[in-house]
Motif scaffolding. Structure first.
Motif, PDB file in Angstrom:
ATOM      1  N   GLN A 234       0.925  -0.992  -0.007  1.00 35.84           N
ATOM      2  CA  GLN A 234      -0.063   0.048  -0.080  1.00 35.84           C
ATOM      3  C   GLN A 234       0.837   1.334  -0.131  1.00 35.84           C
ATOM      4  OE1 GLN A 234      -3.431  -0.061  -0.369  1.00 35.84           O
ATOM      5  NE2 GLN A 234      -3.846  -1.924   0.276  1.00 35.84           N
ATOM      6  N   ALA A 235       0.924   2.063  -0.934  1.00 30.86           N
ATOM      7  CA  ALA A 235       1.654   3.230  -1.247  1.00 30.86           C
ATOM      8  C   ALA A 235       0.729   4.393  -0.823  1.00 30.86           C
ATOM      9  CB  ALA A 235       2.147   3.584  -2.649  1.00 30.86           C
ATOM     10  N   PRO A 236       1.101   5.509  -0.848  1.00 31.80           N
ATOM     11  CA  PRO A 236       0.005   6.623  -0.659  1.00 31.80           C
ATOM     12  C   PRO A 236      -0.955   6.750  -1.559  1.00 31.80           C
ATOM     13  CG  PRO A 236       2.345   7.277  -0.385  1.00 31.80           C
ATOM     14  CD  PRO A 236       2.578   6.112  -0.927  1.00 31.80           C
ATOM     15  N   GLY A 237      -0.525   6.503  -2.900  1.00 32.71           N
ATOM     16  CA  GLY A 237      -1.626   6.341  -4.097  1.00 32.71           C
ATOM     17  C   GLY A 237      -2.593   5.145  -4.103  1.00 32.71           C
ATOM     18  N   GLY A 238      -2.313   4.233  -3.302  1.00 38.61           N
ATOM     19  CA  GLY A 238      -3.103   2.994  -3.292  1.00 38.61           C
ATOM     20  C   GLY A 238      -2.390   1.735  -3.451  1.00 38.61           C
ATOM     21  N   LEU A 239      -2.746   0.382  -3.592  1.00 38.22           N
ATOM     22  CA  LEU A 239      -2.170  -0.692  -3.735  1.00 38.22           C
ATOM     23  C   LEU A 239      -1.179  -0.694  -4.845  1.00 38.22           C
ATOM     24  CD1 LEU A 239      -1.892  -3.477  -2.222  1.00 38.22           C
ATOM     25  CD2 LEU A 239      -3.571  -4.330  -3.925  1.00 38.22           C
ATOM     26  N   SER A 240      -0.030  -1.001  -4.716  1.00 39.05           N
ATOM     27  CA  SER A 240       1.105  -0.725  -5.949  1.00 39.05           C
ATOM     28  C   SER A 240       1.937  -1.918  -6.008  1.00 39.05           C
ATOM     29  CB  SER A 240       1.694   0.727  -5.670  1.00 39.05           C
ATOM     30  OG  SER A 240       0.925   1.645  -5.593  1.00 39.05           O
ATOM     31  N   CYS A 241       2.588  -2.096  -7.373  1.00 42.84           N
ATOM     32  CA  CYS A 241       3.416  -3.163  -7.220  1.00 42.84           C
ATOM     33  C   CYS A 241       4.962  -2.747  -7.273  1.00 42.84           C
ATOM     34  CB  CYS A 241       3.243  -3.705  -8.742  1.00 42.84           C
ATOM     35  SG  CYS A 241       4.261  -5.196  -9.320  1.00 42.84           S
ATOM     36  N   PHE A 242       5.712  -3.423  -6.828  1.00 42.04           N
ATOM     37  CA  PHE A 242       7.273  -3.044  -6.448  1.00 42.04           C
ATOM     38  C   PHE A 242       8.091  -4.260  -6.821  1.00 42.04           C
ATOM     39  CE2 PHE A 242       4.428  -0.444  -3.400  1.00 42.04           C
ATOM     40  CZ  PHE A 242       5.031   0.752  -3.689  1.00 42.04           C
ATOM     41  N   PHE A 243       9.295  -3.723  -7.095  1.00 42.03           N
ATOM     42  CA  PHE A 243      10.219  -4.785  -7.588  1.00 42.03           C
ATOM     43  C   PHE A 243      11.318  -4.643  -6.194  1.00 42.03           C
ATOM     44  CE2 PHE A 243      14.827  -5.065  -9.219  1.00 42.03           C
ATOM     45  CZ  PHE A 243      14.814  -6.087  -9.772  1.00 42.03           C
ATOM     46  N   LEU A 244      11.554  -5.850  -5.806  1.00 46.06           N
ATOM     47  CA  LEU A 244      12.341  -5.989  -4.382  1.00 46.06           C
ATOM     48  C   LEU A 244      13.386  -6.974  -4.770  1.00 46.06           C
ATOM     49  CD1 LEU A 244      10.539  -6.594  -1.001  1.00 46.06           C
ATOM     50  CD2 LEU A 244      12.792  -7.696  -1.722  1.00 46.06           C
ATOM     51  N   PRO A 245      14.763  -6.597  -4.957  1.00 41.73           N
ATOM     52  CA  PRO A 245      15.885  -7.432  -5.203  1.00 41.73           C
ATOM     53  C   PRO A 245      16.385  -7.826  -3.704  1.00 41.73           C
ATOM     54  CG  PRO A 245      16.674  -5.209  -5.192  1.00 41.73           C
ATOM     55  CD  PRO A 245      15.107  -5.096  -4.910  1.00 41.73           C
ATOM     56  N   ARG A 246      17.069  -9.108  -3.816  1.00 41.66           N
ATOM     57  CA  ARG A 246      17.618  -9.677  -2.546  1.00 41.66           C
ATOM     58  C   ARG A 246      18.910  -8.870  -2.378  1.00 41.66           C
ATOM     59  NH1 ARG A 246      16.958 -14.993  -0.089  1.00 41.66           N
ATOM     60  NH2 ARG A 246      17.920 -13.697   1.491  1.00 41.66           N
ATOM     61  N   VAL A 247      19.590  -8.378  -3.135  1.00 42.84           N
ATOM     62  CA  VAL A 247      20.683  -7.705  -2.951  1.00 42.84           C
ATOM     63  C   VAL A 247      20.546  -6.136  -3.781  1.00 42.84           C
ATOM     64  CG1 VAL A 247      23.356  -7.503  -3.645  1.00 42.84           C
ATOM     65  CG2 VAL A 247      22.425  -9.774  -3.251  1.00 42.84           C
ATOM     66  N   LEU A 248      20.962  -5.380  -2.897  1.00 45.83           N
ATOM     67  CA  LEU A 248      20.725  -3.934  -3.484  1.00 45.83           C
ATOM     68  C   LEU A 248      21.643  -3.630  -4.330  1.00 45.83           C
ATOM     69  CD1 LEU A 248      19.706  -2.347  -0.004  1.00 45.83           C
ATOM     70  CD2 LEU A 248      18.312  -2.914  -1.842  1.00 45.83           C
TER      71      LEU A 248
END
Length: 548
Positions: A234-248
């Motif tokens: 949940q982002a400020p603008g609503g339910l959103s899709c995110f890319f989450l890597p194991r290593v930054l």
């Protein structure tokens, strides 16, 4: 000391055959859906998947299941899953076969048959070992979604489409190939992803775009050793899709706390987990508030894999039953010569061929998305194929196991292939939306265009070839054009599936297959296997289905 008895009338293992060249139904479906496709790589994969070496890897990967290592020996948090070497051997073979993101590579796209070729290969590999294909399937599904973040897509796409397998927690640029997973469901919501509570707080911008910090959890987080994941928050603008890597990007590990691994009925070689995010870094994919459409697009691809995978499992269950009954003696002759057993085997063969035909027809729709009819077919047939094929798969696995009797129920050192198939079958029906979700998705799809006309076009080749099929087809226009409510959605999904399967068999299979399918499933309810009506040429159906 003398032996008390001699072991005889036992069946040899089904090993060493070519899973592709021995599958007439698959070859016919490929010829129909991808004329001109170079099938030599499929024959090579079929030989590999049928080999004793790869079957041994499949057994060991299921016997020696994944183990969670939350900390190293010095107390540092590492959150890693340790797999048996056979798991990695299978993953390497699957990526080498191009079952993950490879269909999106430019050279594959140019062939015009990328998804059909990959679909057939996915089915062949599923016959060998299905559970390691979870991260493979997710990598396939999320690859096109990354286009909504051009910077990440630029960096990751070449490795997502690469045929190299590189396990281990490393920076993406230091690996020749990567895999991706997804994390959507939470404890309180399950399939209702809009109920997600994971929070995403903006944290600036960088080369990959809008960066966020995530806090929350995921209840089902499959394949946690993938290199990156697409997750909902949940982002400020609503339910959103995110890319989450194991290593930054700076080489440090992202915060991904693996709480525990799921103890599942089947799918044993694959690690499914529960995880927590605590200030975890992720990047926005697409726009804020558009998370559900993003997920639906990915879900369409994984649902295709549910249909393909179940079809592959059905074929292997059938092959095991045919192989066993052709050798085992009972009551004075081979089991396969007993009339009742012949009815069961022929019926199983029909179910397997119909599933193969429908699954690959759906894959063809993804190869032709520039065509309006094919876009509509992809939208409509996806929930139908996942619903019907997966429902039929579990029942078929049980019946195939009964063909082996007690031998089918026993798992001696993990060698009980049918027992493993039986435990695996429910996951494809449950994952990415169980039956009711698929039925509701079908109702939504019916509002996307002139479905009645599209189905009429799809069913037209079989018109006039069987009276019962004509009667079924005549009922569909009213039912798909607003005449079906939620309570009747499952019935509609079944009937459309049967109609499309029959129409496909009319074009791809011998007349004996089409006629038997219509007589046993369209003209009458099919409530149990082994109930083919008299007059069906069971010998012909069995001979067509017999594995190499």
């Amino acid at each position: 000391m003398s032996a008390t008895h001699e072991v005889f009338n036992q069946v040899t293992p089904l090993v060493g055959g070519n899973l592709y060249t021995g599958n007439q139904a698959l070859q016919a479906a490929l010829k129909f859906n991808a004329l001109g496709l170079d099938t030599a790589p499929l024959a090579q994969l079929g030989q590999l998947a049928g080999s004793a070496e790869m079957q041994r890897h499949a057994r060991l990967a299921n016997v020696h299941t994944p183990e969670l290592r939350t900390h190293d020996r010095f107390g540092h948090r590492i959150d890693e899953v340790e797999f048996h070497p056979s798991y990695h051997a299978l993953m390497g073979a699957a990526t080498q076969a191009g079952l993950h993101g490879t269909p999106y590579a430019a050279e594959e796209q140019a062939s015009g048959h990328a998804h059909v070729r990959r679909g057939a290969a996915f089915m062949l590999f599923t016959e060998l070992e299905p559970s390691i294909l979870c991260p493979i399937s997710m990598t396939y599904a999320v690859t096109p979604a990354l286009r909504d973040n051009p910077a990440i897509h630029r960096d990751w796409a070449p490795r997502l489409t690469s045929r190299a397998y590189a396990p281990g927690v490393k920076l993406w640029r230091d690996k020749p190939g990567v895999t991706m997973g997804m994390g959507m469901t939470e404890k309180q919501g399950g399939s209702d992803v809009r109920a997600n509570t994971t929070q995403a707080v903006p944290d600036g911008h960088d080369d990959w775009g809008a960066r966020y910090r995530l806090t929350g959890h995921k209840w089902f987080f499959s394949a946690p050793m993938c290199d990156a994941f697409l997750v909902l928050a949940q982002a400020p603008g609503g339910l959103s899709c995110f890319f989450l890597p194991r290593v930054l990007p700076d080489g440090t590990r992202n915060v991904l706390r693996i709480q525990r691994l799921k103890d599942k009925l089947g799918n044993k070689a694959n690690a499914s987990s529960e995880v927590e995010f605590d200030g975890t870094t992720a990047w926005l994919v697409g726009e804020e508030g558009r998370g559900v459409p993003q997920i639906l697009a990915m879900g369409t691809m994984t649902r295709l894999d549910c249909a393909l995978g179940t079809s592959g499992l059905m074929r292997q269950a059938l092959s095991q039953a045919l192989h066993h009954t052709a050798q085992r003696q009972a009551f004075g002759k081979r089991l396969a010569e007993q009339p009742l057993m012949q009815n069961v085997l022929a019926d199983l063969a029909l179910e397997s061929e119909a599933a193969t035909a429908l699954a690959l027809r759906l894959a063809r729709a993804f190869d032709r998305q520039q065509d309006e009819h094919e876009r509509l077919m992809a939208r409509v047939l996806t929930p139908i194929a996942k619903f019907w094929i997966c429902k039929r798969g579990a029942a078929m696995a049980q019946e195939a196991m009964e063909c082996l009797g007690g031998n089918g129920y026993v798992e001696e050192g993990g060698e009980g292939v049918l027992a493993r198939i039986y435990r695996e079958m429910p996951v494809n029906s449950i994952w990415e939306g169980a039956g009711n979700i698929m039925a509701l998705d079908l109702l939504r799809a019916l509002r996307k265009g002139d479905v009645a006309a599209a189905l009429a076009q799809e069913l037209a080749p079989a018109r006039g070839q069987h009276a019962a099929l004509d009667r079924l087809v005549d009922t569909l226009p009213t039912r798909v054009d607003g005449g079906t409510d939620e309570a009747g959605a499952r019935t509609l999904a079944r009937d459309v599936a049967l109609g499309v399967q029959a129409a496909l068999l009319a074009q791809t299979a011998p007349a004996v297959v089409f006629g038997a399918f219509c007589a046993s499933r369209v003209a009458q309810p099919h409530d149990v296997f082994g109930t083919l009506p008299s007059g069906v040429d069971m010998d012909a159906l069995i001979a067509r289905a017999m594995p190499a």
